[in-house]
Scaffold this active site. Structure first.
Site, PDB file in Angstrom:
ATOM      1  N   ASP A  21      35.131 -46.927  -8.367  1.00 54.40           N
ATOM      2  CA  ASP A  21      35.870 -47.013  -7.105  1.00 54.40           C
ATOM      3  C   ASP A  21      35.947 -45.646  -6.424  1.00 54.40           C
ATOM      4  O   ASP A  21      36.024 -44.620  -7.097  1.00 54.40           O
ATOM      5  CB  ASP A  21      37.289 -47.537  -7.401  1.00 54.40           C
ATOM      6  CG  ASP A  21      37.965 -48.054  -6.146  1.00 54.40           C
ATOM      7  OD1 ASP A  21      37.287 -48.208  -5.110  1.00 54.40           O
ATOM      8  OD2 ASP A  21      39.181 -48.305  -6.207  1.00 54.40           O
ATOM      9  N   GLY A  22      35.955 -45.657  -5.111  1.00 55.15           N
ATOM     10  CA  GLY A  22      36.187 -44.407  -4.362  1.00 55.15           C
ATOM     11  C   GLY A  22      35.017 -43.947  -3.511  1.00 55.15           C
ATOM     12  O   GLY A  22      35.087 -42.869  -2.917  1.00 55.15           O
ATOM     13  N   HIS A  38      28.338 -45.021  -0.764  1.00 57.70           N
ATOM     14  CA  HIS A  38      27.697 -45.905  -1.750  1.00 57.70           C
ATOM     15  C   HIS A  38      26.398 -45.290  -2.268  1.00 57.70           C
ATOM     16  O   HIS A  38      26.080 -45.396  -3.449  1.00 57.70           O
ATOM     17  CB  HIS A  38      27.450 -47.294  -1.149  1.00 57.70           C
ATOM     18  CG  HIS A  38      28.721 -48.021  -0.812  1.00 57.70           C
ATOM     19  ND1 HIS A  38      29.785 -48.088  -1.676  1.00 57.70           N
ATOM     20  CD2 HIS A  38      29.110 -48.704   0.297  1.00 57.70           C
ATOM     21  CE1 HIS A  38      30.775 -48.772  -1.123  1.00 57.70           C
ATOM     22  NE2 HIS A  38      30.392 -49.156   0.076  1.00 57.70           N
ATOM     23  N   LEU A 132      19.898 -49.102 -24.606  1.00 53.76           N
ATOM     24  CA  LEU A 132      21.195 -49.273 -23.936  1.00 53.76           C
ATOM     25  C   LEU A 132      21.207 -50.630 -23.238  1.00 53.76           C
ATOM     26  O   LEU A 132      20.265 -50.971 -22.530  1.00 53.76           O
ATOM     27  CB  LEU A 132      21.405 -48.167 -22.891  1.00 53.76           C
ATOM     28  CG  LEU A 132      22.642 -48.318 -21.996  1.00 53.76           C
ATOM     29  CD1 LEU A 132      23.925 -48.082 -22.786  1.00 53.76           C
ATOM     30  CD2 LEU A 132      22.591 -47.353 -20.807  1.00 53.76           C
ATOM     31  N   ARG A 189      38.391 -46.650 -14.812  1.00 53.73           N
ATOM     32  CA  ARG A 189      38.428 -46.920 -13.376  1.00 53.73           C
ATOM     33  C   ARG A 189      38.609 -45.598 -12.650  1.00 53.73           C
ATOM     34  O   ARG A 189      39.558 -44.865 -12.915  1.00 53.73           O
ATOM     35  CB  ARG A 189      39.558 -47.875 -12.996  1.00 53.73           C
ATOM     36  CG  ARG A 189      39.536 -48.142 -11.481  1.00 53.73           C
ATOM     37  CD  ARG A 189      40.551 -49.151 -11.015  1.00 53.73           C
ATOM     38  NE  ARG A 189      40.321 -49.409  -9.597  1.00 53.73           N
ATOM     39  CZ  ARG A 189      40.414 -50.582  -9.013  1.00 53.73           C
ATOM     40  NH1 ARG A 189      40.756 -51.639  -9.722  1.00 53.73           N
ATOM     41  NH2 ARG A 189      40.176 -50.733  -7.722  1.00 53.73           N
ATOM     42  N   SER A 197      41.546 -55.458 -11.190  1.00 52.50           N
ATOM     43  CA  SER A 197      40.827 -56.077 -10.074  1.00 52.50           C
ATOM     44  C   SER A 197      39.855 -57.179 -10.501  1.00 52.50           C
ATOM     45  O   SER A 197      38.706 -57.214 -10.046  1.00 52.50           O
ATOM     46  CB  SER A 197      40.091 -55.016  -9.246  1.00 52.50           C
ATOM     47  OG  SER A 197      41.006 -54.147  -8.648  1.00 52.50           O
TER      48      SER A 197
END
Ligand code: FPP
Length: 251
Positions: A21-22, A38, A132, A189, A197
């Protein structure tokens, strides 16, 4: 429950889940459009994938687009979709070479045919990779996951494949996304909010929750190390007492 492993004598999580987020606020601070945030977020994501792989973390699950994100302005949604497709196209070969197995979780039917085809081919190409497990939650919601599992179980019940007594937590878990992986040990987060969320609701029942004010594009090696250091200090009790874990008799 997971077995924990160590890196430089530190307890490392096996599975890390992240709400990135952010991006928007990072862009706003720089008088840039949200889409620039983004794009910067993609760079931070690329580095985190690399770090997890280097550190030997088994699985990374990223919240890329929630079911609720469709409510954003149309222009932002469409630029996010283009960004996902272009990132997938540009990163796929490198990820494959590094042994990353890519999987998308969520309802992909609402995505464009191009994106759905890109997702399917990335999953197919990397399916056998083991370095991974990279899970990208896109049009995902924890409640959607749970309702889906309930639907699948109820169909099995209606078809007579299972009986009521077989509806257990284990049976329910088997119908959820990410059933083949250990549940997340560490949830991160960024961006300062302290909420889940509608991310992996069922799967994070025992997960350690780490919240940081760092905005996602600024989440770098040091920020990840801070989260890992914090995780290493947590005593995971899974309902037991601290004494039980340390093999001491309760007084
Ligand atoms: C939140 O920032 C981030 C998203 C909506 C997801 C987009 C994530 C990326 C583009 C990172 C790259 C991911 C992949 C898988 C390629 P926000 O817009 O909610 O930020 P704000 O809260 O500051 O407005």
């Amino acid at each position: 429950m997971t077995t924990q492993h160590k890196d430089n004598n530190k307890i490392l999580p096996q599975h890390v889940a992240v709400v990135m987020d952010g991006n928007g606020r990072w862009a706003k601070k720089r008088f840039l459009p949200r889409t620039a945030g983004h794009r910067a977020g993609v760079k931070a994501t690329r580095r985190l994938v690399e770090l997890c792989s280097i550190k030997g973390i088994t699985a990374l699950t990223l919240f890329a687009f929630s079911s609720e994100n469709w409510n954003r302005p149309e222009q932002e949604v469409s630029s996010l979709m283009s960004l996902f497709l272009s990132t997938l196209n540009s990163e796929l070969n490198k990820l494959h070479e590094k042994g990353v197995c890519i999987r998308f979780i969520g309802d992909r039917t609402r995505f464009s045919e191009n994106l759905q085809a890109g997702i399917a081919s990335a999953e197919k190409k990397t399916a056998a990779n083991t370095q991974l497990k990279l899970n990208i939650a896109a049009n995902y919601g924890g409640r959607w996951d749970i309702v889906n599992a309930a639907l699948k179980l109820s169909r099995k019940l209606a078809d007579g494949d299972i009986s009521e007594s077989q509806i257990t937590e284990q049976a329910f878990t088997r119908e959820l996304c990410l059933v083949d992986l250990p549940e997340p040990d560490l949830f991160i987060r960024t961006g300062g909010e302290q909420r889940i969320s509608n991310f992996l609701l069922w799967q994070i029942a025992y997960t350690e929750l780490f919240f940081t004010d760092t905005l996602w594009p600024e989440f770098d090696d040091a920020a990840f190390d801070e989260a890992l250091e914090w995780y290493a200090t947590r005593q995971r009790r899974f309902g037991k007492t601290g004494d039980q874990l340390q093999g001491r008799q309760a007084g």
